[in-house]
Design an enzyme around this catalytic site. Structure first.
Site, PDB file in Angstrom:
ATOM      1  N   ARG B   8      22.395  -9.807  15.672  1.00 24.92           N
ATOM      2  CA  ARG B   8      20.942 -10.077  15.650  1.00 24.92           C
ATOM      3  C   ARG B   8      20.368  -9.872  14.256  1.00 24.92           C
ATOM      4  NH1 ARG B   8      17.639  -4.965  16.704  1.00 24.92           N
ATOM      5  NH2 ARG B   8      19.166  -3.300  16.620  1.00 24.92           N
ATOM      6  N   GLU B  54       5.213 -11.973  27.069  1.00 27.41           N
ATOM      7  CA  GLU B  54       6.263 -12.952  26.776  1.00 27.41           C
ATOM      8  C   GLU B  54       6.006 -14.337  27.363  1.00 27.41           C
ATOM      9  OE1 GLU B  54       6.818  -9.897  27.933  1.00 27.41           O
ATOM     10  OE2 GLU B  54       7.677  -8.920  26.192  1.00 27.41           O
ATOM     11  N   PHE B  79      13.746 -10.627  28.570  1.00 29.20           N
ATOM     12  CA  PHE B  79      12.383 -11.146  28.723  1.00 29.20           C
ATOM     13  C   PHE B  79      12.356 -12.665  28.535  1.00 29.20           C
ATOM     14  CE2 PHE B  79      11.558  -6.810  26.718  1.00 29.20           C
ATOM     15  CZ  PHE B  79      11.614  -6.181  27.946  1.00 29.20           C
ATOM     16  N   HIS B 105      19.696  -8.216  22.206  1.00 22.22           N
ATOM     17  CA  HIS B 105      20.021  -7.113  23.120  1.00 22.22           C
ATOM     18  C   HIS B 105      20.674  -7.655  24.384  1.00 22.22           C
ATOM     19  CE1 HIS B 105      17.270  -5.406  20.259  1.00 22.22           C
ATOM     20  NE2 HIS B 105      17.492  -4.180  20.723  1.00 22.22           N
ATOM     21  N   ASP B 113      19.849   1.892  26.612  1.00 20.23           N
ATOM     22  CA  ASP B 113      18.620   1.443  27.267  1.00 20.23           C
ATOM     23  C   ASP B 113      18.818   1.135  28.751  1.00 20.23           C
ATOM     24  OD1 ASP B 113      16.912   1.765  25.176  1.00 20.23           O
ATOM     25  OD2 ASP B 113      17.133  -0.277  24.414  1.00 20.23           O
ATOM     26  N   ARG B 163      23.071  -6.309  20.052  1.00 19.93           N
ATOM     27  CA  ARG B 163      22.260  -5.244  19.459  1.00 19.93           C
ATOM     28  C   ARG B 163      22.960  -4.465  18.351  1.00 19.93           C
ATOM     29  NH1 ARG B 163      21.626   0.325  20.465  1.00 19.93           N
ATOM     30  NH2 ARG B 163      19.506   1.112  20.166  1.00 19.93           N
TER      31      ARG B 163
END
Lengths: 282, 311
Positions: B8, B54, B79, B105, B113, B163
C-alpha cells in the site's frame, strides 16, 4: 449571473403549455409500457419543464458538451418525466417514447447515461444522486467552470442516510454551484411519507446541514421559476423544497400511493389525457 | 529478501511522484491508507476529503469522474467493497467510470485490527461486477509498477493492497503488464502454483522445500485477477497437469474460483484452492493466523503433495 433565470408572463404560459404536453407524454408512455411510475413523474414535471425548457444551459446537439449545466434525476423512477422533456427538447425522436422499458430500448426503466442521449448520470437506486451531483459541482470548481448542477430528489428518498452524508459534504466544500430539489409530494410507495418514516421538519434539517432553503409550490410554474432564481442567488448550496401533489394533473391519481408505480388502463388513460388537456394545474 | 515497503505504501509513494506529471484527483474518507493523506497539501485543489462517509466518497468520485477526471479513491478494502458496495457496483461499474479504487488492509495480514477490518471477501465481491478490473501486487516493486500502469488505465479498477511490509520478490527489472500473468520460477513441471498478492513469497519458499523432496513446481503470479489471463491457466494445465491457487482472500469466489471457473470448462485438471477457509479474520500475529488457515509455507507444500496424489 446568467439571465436564464429571468422570466416573463409569456414564459410562464409557454412552460405551462409544455408541461401539459409532457404530462400527456408521461401518461401515454407508461400506459403503453404497461408499467412505470406516473405519480412521482407528474408531481415533478413542472420543475423538470422549467429546467429543460428555460433554465438549463444545454445543447441537444451536443449532449456531452463539457460546459453544459448538469441535471441528475436522483429519483430515477420518475424518468418518464425526464424522457418526455429530453424528447421534446430535441435529444431524440419522440417516437422512442413508445419503447419505454422494452428490450433494447434507449429508454430503460431507470435512467441510463449510456443509452439515452441527454442523461448526465445513471440513477435509480435512491439516495445516491446528490453525491454524484456534488462530484460534478466539485469538478466545475476545480476546473473553473461556471456550469450549475441540479439534483432532483424525492421526499421519501430523504430517508436514505447517504443524502445526509452528501448534504454535509456539499456545505463543507462550499458547493455554491449545486442546487438540490426535493419533490415533496408527501407520498411514497406504501403510503404517506410522514406515516412511514417522518422526515419533517425537512427545511430545518437542511438548514442544520448548512444549506440555504427555498420553499415553493412545485406545481405552480411561476413559483417554480421564482424558486429556481432565488436558489441561484444564495451563493451557497441551496435546496428547493417544493410542495407538490403526487399524480398532479390527474384527479384520480392525486395523493394516492397506488399510483406510485402503476400504469393506467386504456380507459383511465383517455380520462387522464382529457383532464390534463383542460389544464389540471393550479 | 529484505522487507521493504508495504504494497500500500509503495503504491501511494509512486502515485505522489506520478502526480507531478499526471493529471488526477484523490478522494479519501479519513483513513490512513497508503500515504496519500497529505496529497492535498502537496497538490492543492486536487484532493477531496469526505470524512468518515464511504458511500458518499464513492458516489461523489463517480460524479467527479463523469466530468472527465481520473479519480483515485482510497479507503480500507472492507469499506470500499462492503460499506460502499452498491456505489461501486451501480455508480462506478455500471456507468463505467474512470475511478481507481485503492483498497488497503486486505486479507489476514491486517492482524491486530481483527475481523471487522480484515477484508477477506473483497475479491469475490469486486470480481462479480461487470466492467471491473482487479490488480494485486506481490511486493513493493510490483506495487510501484502497478501505480505507473494505473495512471494510464481507463475504467473501473480495483487495486488490492496489503498493510504490512513484505519481502521483495521481484528485482528492479520487473515490469507489470496488465492482464498478463508472470512466470516467476520454474523448478519443474509437476504442478503450477498460481498465486496472487503477497503470498507469492510463501509460494516460493514452499516450492524450494518441495524441490528438496524431488517435486518440481512452476510458480505463476496472477497479478491481474480480472480479466483473468486464461492463456496462463491453459498453459499451466497443459504443461504441468495440476494447479494450486494461493491467495490471501476467501477461497469462496476469489482467484482460485476464477481459475477453476475457466479450467473446468477448458482444461480440467486436479486443483487445490489455498486461501482463507470459510471463516473470519481475528486479532493476532498474521503468521500464526496464516498457519491456522493452512496458508503458511509448510501447509502450501503439504497441500501441493496432496494435490499431486490426485493427478
Amino acid at each position: 449571473m446568467s439571465t436564464r433565470y429571468y422570466y416573463t408572463e409569456e414564459d410562464v404560459l409557454r412552460l405551462e403549455k409544455t408541461a401539459v404536453q409532457l404530462r400527456q407524454d408521461i401518461l401515454r408512455m407508461i400506459a403503453k409500457a404497461g408499467a412505470g411510475h406516473p405519480g412521482g413523474s407528474l408531481s415533478a414535471i413542472d420543475m423538470i419543464t422549467a429546467l429543460y425548457f428555460h433554465v438549463l444551459n444545454i445543447d441537444p446537439e451536443r449532449p456531452d458538451w463539457e460546459d453544459r449545466d448538469r441535471f441528475v434525476l436522483s429519483k430515477g423512477h420518475a424518468c418518464p418525466a425526464q424522457y418526455a422533456a429530453l424528447a421534446r427538447r430535441g435529444y431524440f425522436d419522440p417516437a422512442a417514447l413508445d419503447t419505454l422499458r422494452q428490450y433494447h430500448s434507449i429508454l430503460q426503466g431507470h435512467p441510463d447515461m449510456h443509452k439515452t442521449p441527454g442523461i448526465d448520470f445513471s440513477t435509480g437506486s435512491l439516495g445516491n444522486g446528490l453525491s454524484v451531483g456534488l462530484g460534478m459541482a466539485l469538478s466545475a470548481k476545480m476546473h473553473n467552470k461556471s456550469y450549475m448542477t441540479y439534483v432532483l430528489m424525492g421526499d421519501g428518498e430523504q430517508q436514505e442516510g447517504l443524502i445526509w452524508e452528501a448534504a454535509m459534504a456539499a456545505a463543507h466544500h462550499k458547493a455554491d454551484n449545486l442546487i438540490a430539489i426535493v419533490d415533496a409530494n408527501g407520498v411514497q410507495i406504501n403510503g404517506w411519507v410522514n406515516d412511514i418514516m417522518r422526515i419533517e421538519p425537512l427545511a430545518d434539517k437542511w438548514k442544520a446541514f448548512g444549506w440555504q432553503v427555498v420553499e415553493c409550490a412545485g406545481n405552480n410554474m411561476r413559483e417554480v421559476l421564482h424558486a429556481l432564481h432565488t436558489a441561484r442567488t444564495m451563493r451557497a448550496p441551496a435546496v428547493i423544497i417544493m410542495r407538490t401533489a403526487k399524480g398532479r394533473g390527474v384527479s384520480f391519481m392525486e395523493d394516492d400511493c397506488l399510483w406510485h408505480g402503476q400504469a393506467p388502463s386504456e380507459e383511465q388513460l383517455l380520462a387522464a389525457l382529457a383532464e390534463v388537456e383542460k389544464g389540471g394545474i393550479l | 529478501m529484505a522487507k521493504t515497503l508495504a504494497t500500500r505504501m509503495a503504491f501511494g509513494k509512486e502515485l505522489l511522484k506520478l502526480a507531478e506529471t499526471h493529471d488526477f484527483v484523490v478522494c479519501s474518507a479519513d483513513t490512513k491508507t497508503c500515504g496519500l493523506e497529505h496529497f492535498g497539501e502537496l497538490f492543492p485543489g486536487r484532493e477531496f476529503t469526505f470524512g468518515i462517509a464511504e458511500q458518499n466518497l464513492t458516489a461523489t468520485s463517480a460524479g467527479l469522474a463523469s466530468c472527465g477526471n481520473k479519480v483515485y479513491l482510497a479507503t480500507f478494502a472492507v469499506f470500499a467493497s462492503m460499506r460502499a458496495c452498491e456505489q461501486v457496483r451501480t455508480f462506478i461499474c455500471h456507468t463505467n467510470q474512470n475511478v481507481t479504487i485503492i483498497g488497503t488492509h486486505t486479507g489476514l495480514q491486517v492482524g491486530g485490527d481483527g475481523a471487522t477490518h480484515a477484508a477477506i471477501e473483497d475479491v469475490s465481491i469486486m470480481r462479480a461486477f461487470p466492467n471491473m478490473t482487479i490488480w494485486q501486487p506481490a511486493d513493493a516493486i510490483s506495487a510501484r509498477e502497478m501505480a505507473k500502469a494505473s495512471v494510464e488505465f481507463n475504467g473501473p479498477l480495483y487495486v488490492r493492497l496489503h498493510r504490512n511490509p513484505v519481502p521483495d520478490v521481484y528485482g528492479e527489472d520487473y515490469r507489470f503488464v496488465p492482464g498478463k500473468a508472470t512466470l516467476v520460477k520454474e523448478y519443474g513441471r509437476d504442478l503450477t502454483i498460481i498465486s496472487s498478492g503477497i503470498l507469492l513469497a510463501k509460494a516460493l519458499k514452499a516450492a524450494e522445500a518441495l524441490k528438496e523432496q524431488g517435486v518440481g513446481v512452476r510458480i505463476v503470479d496472477m497479478s491481474t485477477i480480472k480479466p483473468l489471463d486464461t492463456e496462463a491457466v491453459e498453459t499451466a494445465a497443459r504443461e504441468t497437469g495440476a494447479i494450486l491457487t494461493l491467495e490471501d482472500a476467501t477461497v469462496k469466489g476469489g482467484l482460485g474460483s476464477a481459475v477453476a471457473e475457466y479450467a473446468v470448462g477448458h482444461c480440467p485438471v486436479p486443483m487445490e484452492l489455498v486461501g482463507i477457509p470459510d471463516r473470519f479474520g481475528e486479532s493476532g500475529d498474521p503468521e500464526l493466523i496464516y498457519r491456522d488457515c493452512g496458508m503458511d509455507e509448510e501447509s502450501v507444500a503439504r497441500r501441493a503433495l496432496e494435490l499431486l496424489k490426485r493427478k
